[in-house]
Motif scaffolding. Structure first.
Motif, PDB file in Angstrom:
ATOM      1  N   GLU A 132       0.815  -1.205   0.000  1.00 30.67           N
ATOM      2  CA  GLU A 132       0.000   0.000   0.000  1.00 30.67           C
ATOM      3  C   GLU A 132       0.856   1.267   0.000  1.00 30.67           C
ATOM      4  O   GLU A 132       0.362   2.351  -0.246  1.00 30.67           O
ATOM      5  N   LYS A 133       2.154   1.156   0.224  1.00 31.83           N
ATOM      6  CA  LYS A 133       3.041   2.317   0.178  1.00 31.83           C
ATOM      7  C   LYS A 133       3.459   2.643  -1.254  1.00 31.83           C
ATOM      8  O   LYS A 133       4.054   3.674  -1.496  1.00 31.83           O
ATOM      9  N   LEU A 134       3.181   1.769  -2.186  1.00 31.37           N
ATOM     10  CA  LEU A 134       3.481   2.048  -3.589  1.00 31.37           C
ATOM     11  C   LEU A 134       2.565   3.156  -4.080  1.00 31.37           C
ATOM     12  O   LEU A 134       1.443   3.305  -3.612  1.00 31.37           O
ATOM     13  N   PRO A 135       3.038   3.939  -5.040  1.00 30.82           N
ATOM     14  CA  PRO A 135       2.150   4.961  -5.623  1.00 30.82           C
ATOM     15  C   PRO A 135       0.911   4.299  -6.219  1.00 30.82           C
ATOM     16  O   PRO A 135       0.975   3.178  -6.723  1.00 30.82           O
ATOM     17  N   ASP A 136      -0.225   5.018  -6.140  1.00 33.66           N
ATOM     18  CA  ASP A 136      -1.444   4.435  -6.706  1.00 33.66           C
ATOM     19  C   ASP A 136      -1.348   4.389  -8.228  1.00 33.66           C
ATOM     20  O   ASP A 136      -0.408   4.910  -8.833  1.00 33.66           O
ATOM     21  N   GLU A 137      -2.324   3.766  -8.839  1.00 36.94           N
ATOM     22  CA  GLU A 137      -2.322   3.541 -10.287  1.00 36.94           C
ATOM     23  C   GLU A 137      -2.151   4.848 -11.070  1.00 36.94           C
ATOM     24  O   GLU A 137      -1.387   4.913 -12.022  1.00 36.94           O
ATOM     25  N   GLN A 138      -2.849   5.895 -10.658  1.00 38.00           N
ATOM     26  CA  GLN A 138      -2.758   7.180 -11.361  1.00 38.00           C
ATOM     27  C   GLN A 138      -1.368   7.790 -11.229  1.00 38.00           C
ATOM     28  O   GLN A 138      -0.810   8.291 -12.199  1.00 38.00           O
ATOM     29  N   GLU A 139      -0.776   7.732 -10.038  1.00 38.20           N
ATOM     30  CA  GLU A 139       0.571   8.269  -9.836  1.00 38.20           C
ATOM     31  C   GLU A 139       1.596   7.506 -10.666  1.00 38.20           C
ATOM     32  O   GLU A 139       2.518   8.100 -11.227  1.00 38.20           O
ATOM     33  N   GLN A 140       1.437   6.185 -10.740  1.00 39.46           N
ATOM     34  CA  GLN A 140       2.340   5.376 -11.561  1.00 39.46           C
ATOM     35  C   GLN A 140       2.213   5.763 -13.034  1.00 39.46           C
ATOM     36  O   GLN A 140       3.216   5.928 -13.726  1.00 39.46           O
ATOM     37  N   GLN A 141       0.977   5.928 -13.506  1.00 40.65           N
ATOM     38  CA  GLN A 141       0.749   6.297 -14.898  1.00 40.65           C
ATOM     39  C   GLN A 141       1.303   7.688 -15.181  1.00 40.65           C
ATOM     40  O   GLN A 141       1.914   7.913 -16.226  1.00 40.65           O
ATOM     41  N   ASP A 142       1.122   8.628 -14.228  1.00 38.11           N
ATOM     42  CA  ASP A 142       1.649   9.984 -14.390  1.00 38.11           C
ATOM     43  C   ASP A 142       3.177   9.959 -14.484  1.00 38.11           C
ATOM     44  O   ASP A 142       3.759  10.634 -15.332  1.00 38.11           O
ATOM     45  N   PHE A 143       3.841   9.193 -13.612  1.00 34.12           N
ATOM     46  CA  PHE A 143       5.297   9.088 -13.640  1.00 34.12           C
ATOM     47  C   PHE A 143       5.751   8.507 -14.972  1.00 34.12           C
ATOM     48  O   PHE A 143       6.671   9.016 -15.611  1.00 34.12           O
ATOM     49  N   TYR A 144       5.087   7.450 -15.391  1.00 33.84           N
ATOM     50  CA  TYR A 144       5.420   6.787 -16.650  1.00 33.84           C
ATOM     51  C   TYR A 144       5.302   7.766 -17.816  1.00 33.84           C
ATOM     52  O   TYR A 144       6.211   7.894 -18.627  1.00 33.84           O
ATOM     53  N   GLN A 145       4.182   8.486 -17.888  1.00 30.36           N
ATOM     54  CA  GLN A 145       3.948   9.418 -18.990  1.00 30.36           C
ATOM     55  C   GLN A 145       4.932  10.585 -18.953  1.00 30.36           C
ATOM     56  O   GLN A 145       5.446  11.007 -19.991  1.00 30.36           O
ATOM     57  N   LYS A 146       5.206  11.117 -17.746  1.00 32.61           N
ATOM     58  CA  LYS A 146       6.139  12.233 -17.614  1.00 32.61           C
ATOM     59  C   LYS A 146       7.552  11.818 -18.032  1.00 32.61           C
ATOM     60  O   LYS A 146       8.223  12.533 -18.783  1.00 32.61           O
ATOM     61  N   LEU A 147       8.000  10.664 -17.582  1.00 33.89           N
ATOM     62  CA  LEU A 147       9.328  10.175 -17.940  1.00 33.89           C
ATOM     63  C   LEU A 147       9.423   9.936 -19.444  1.00 33.89           C
ATOM     64  O   LEU A 147      10.391  10.324 -20.091  1.00 33.89           O
ATOM     65  N   ARG A 148       8.402   9.321 -19.985  1.00 35.59           N
ATOM     66  CA  ARG A 148       8.397   9.033 -21.421  1.00 35.59           C
ATOM     67  C   ARG A 148       8.411  10.328 -22.245  1.00 35.59           C
ATOM     68  O   ARG A 148       9.131  10.434 -23.232  1.00 35.59           O
ATOM     69  N   LYS A 149       7.647  11.342 -21.807  1.00 35.40           N
ATOM     70  CA  LYS A 149       7.592  12.624 -22.507  1.00 35.40           C
ATOM     71  C   LYS A 149       8.965  13.305 -22.477  1.00 35.40           C
ATOM     72  O   LYS A 149       9.436  13.809 -23.502  1.00 35.40           O
ATOM     73  N   LYS A 150       9.614  13.332 -21.319  1.00 32.74           N
ATOM     74  CA  LYS A 150      10.951  13.930 -21.200  1.00 32.74           C
ATOM     75  C   LYS A 150      11.959  13.177 -22.071  1.00 32.74           C
ATOM     76  O   LYS A 150      12.810  13.772 -22.710  1.00 32.74           O
ATOM     77  N   LEU A 151      11.834  11.872 -22.081  1.00 34.86           N
ATOM     78  CA  LEU A 151      12.755  11.048 -22.861  1.00 34.86           C
ATOM     79  C   LEU A 151      12.575  11.282 -24.359  1.00 34.86           C
ATOM     80  O   LEU A 151      13.560  11.408 -25.089  1.00 34.86           O
ATOM     81  N   VAL A 152      11.339  11.378 -24.809  1.00 34.67           N
ATOM     82  CA  VAL A 152      11.072  11.640 -26.221  1.00 34.67           C
ATOM     83  C   VAL A 152      11.660  12.997 -26.619  1.00 34.67           C
ATOM     84  O   VAL A 152      12.273  13.131 -27.680  1.00 34.67           O
ATOM     85  N   ALA A 153      11.501  13.994 -25.740  1.00 31.77           N
ATOM     86  CA  ALA A 153      12.070  15.323 -26.022  1.00 31.77           C
ATOM     87  C   ALA A 153      13.597  15.239 -26.113  1.00 31.77           C
ATOM     88  O   ALA A 153      14.214  15.815 -27.012  1.00 31.77           O
ATOM     89  N   PHE A 154      14.222  14.518 -25.189  1.00 32.27           N
ATOM     90  CA  PHE A 154      15.678  14.359 -25.210  1.00 32.27           C
ATOM     91  C   PHE A 154      16.118  13.652 -26.490  1.00 32.27           C
ATOM     92  O   PHE A 154      17.066  14.060 -27.138  1.00 32.27           O
ATOM     93  N   LEU A 155      15.438  12.604 -26.843  1.00 29.87           N
ATOM     94  CA  LEU A 155      15.825  11.825 -28.014  1.00 29.87           C
ATOM     95  C   LEU A 155      15.643  12.618 -29.309  1.00 29.87           C
ATOM     96  O   LEU A 155      16.298  12.341 -30.306  1.00 29.87           O
ATOM     97  N   GLY A 156      14.780  13.614 -29.293  1.00 30.51           N
ATOM     98  CA  GLY A 156      14.595  14.476 -30.447  1.00 30.51           C
ATOM     99  C   GLY A 156      15.627  15.596 -30.521  1.00 30.51           C
ATOM    100  O   GLY A 156      15.767  16.251 -31.548  1.00 30.51           O
ATOM    101  N   SER A 157      16.358  15.798 -29.425  1.00 30.20           N
ATOM    102  CA  SER A 157      17.376  16.850 -29.398  1.00 30.20           C
ATOM    103  C   SER A 157      18.639  16.397 -30.127  1.00 30.20           C
ATOM    104  O   SER A 157      18.829  15.213 -30.399  1.00 30.20           O
ATOM    105  N   LYS A 158      19.509  17.372 -30.424  1.00 28.27           N
ATOM    106  CA  LYS A 158      20.762  17.059 -31.107  1.00 28.27           C
ATOM    107  C   LYS A 158      21.592  16.069 -30.294  1.00 28.27           C
ATOM    108  O   LYS A 158      22.127  15.095 -30.826  1.00 28.27           O
ATOM    109  N   LYS A 159      21.672  16.293 -28.983  1.00 30.34           N
ATOM    110  CA  LYS A 159      22.446  15.402 -28.105  1.00 30.34           C
ATOM    111  C   LYS A 159      21.835  13.999 -28.069  1.00 30.34           C
ATOM    112  O   LYS A 159      22.539  13.004 -28.101  1.00 30.34           O
TER     113      LYS A 159
END
Length: 161
Positions: free
Chosen positions: A5-32
């Motif tokens: 029960e100390k794990l993030p709830d389903e919505q928090e997990q989905q939010d983390f997943y989406q936020k990380l994926r969005k940041k990663l996509v932005a990084f991968l689209g950058s020159k670096k």
């Protein structure tokens, strides 16, 4: 990790997943990001993290395996590890990918692929992803300090194949 029960709830997990994926996509689209030779593997970061969290909560996973999975999740979250994300940016996730792949392979070998495949949300098939990561793990591990425990484990695993 008995206290699920100390794990993030389903919505928090989905939010983390989406936020990380969005940041990663932005990084991968950058020159670096485009010039990084490990770019194709970095997209596995959010998918592997999500897989570990979902597998941890699966009733079909034994306590010893849950401990291993919990340790791998903690490694993702800890700010200081062998290749810290705070210093290396997304390249710092390479050691997390190698460790997560090792843990997932261990769970598959112990409990079978069905236990983890049902939680996989990545675009590629899980076993294909694990194979791709395994092919470059030696190169990734070579960037980790030689005396580190993760480097020793992965190098031994590679020799055993």
């Amino acid at each position: 990790m008995d206290n699920l029960e100390k794990l993030p709830d389903e919505q928090e997990q989905q939010d983390f997943y989406q936020k990380l994926r969005k940041k990663l996509v932005a990084f991968l689209g950058s020159k670096k990001g485009k010039s990084n030779k490990f770019t194709p593997y970095l997209m596995f970061v959010p998918d592997l993290f999500h897989l570990l969290v979902k597998t941890l909560t699966d009733a079909g996973v034994d306590k010893k395996s849950r401990t291993l999975i919990g340790a791998s999740i903690a490694y993702f979250i800890l700010p200081l590890d062998l290749m810290p994300e705070g210093l290396l940016g997304f390249g710092g996730y390479l050691d997390d990918i190698v460790l997560a792949t090792f843990v997932v392979n261990t769970i598959i070998n112990k409990l079978g692929p069905d236990v983890v495949e049902k939680h996989w949300t990545g675009d590629d098939k899980l076993l294909h992803v694990l194979q791709k990561v395994a092919e470059v793990s030696d190169e990734v591990v070579s960037k980790i300090p030689v005396k580190s425990p993760i480097a020793q484990i992965v190098k031994q695993e590679s020799k055993d194949k």
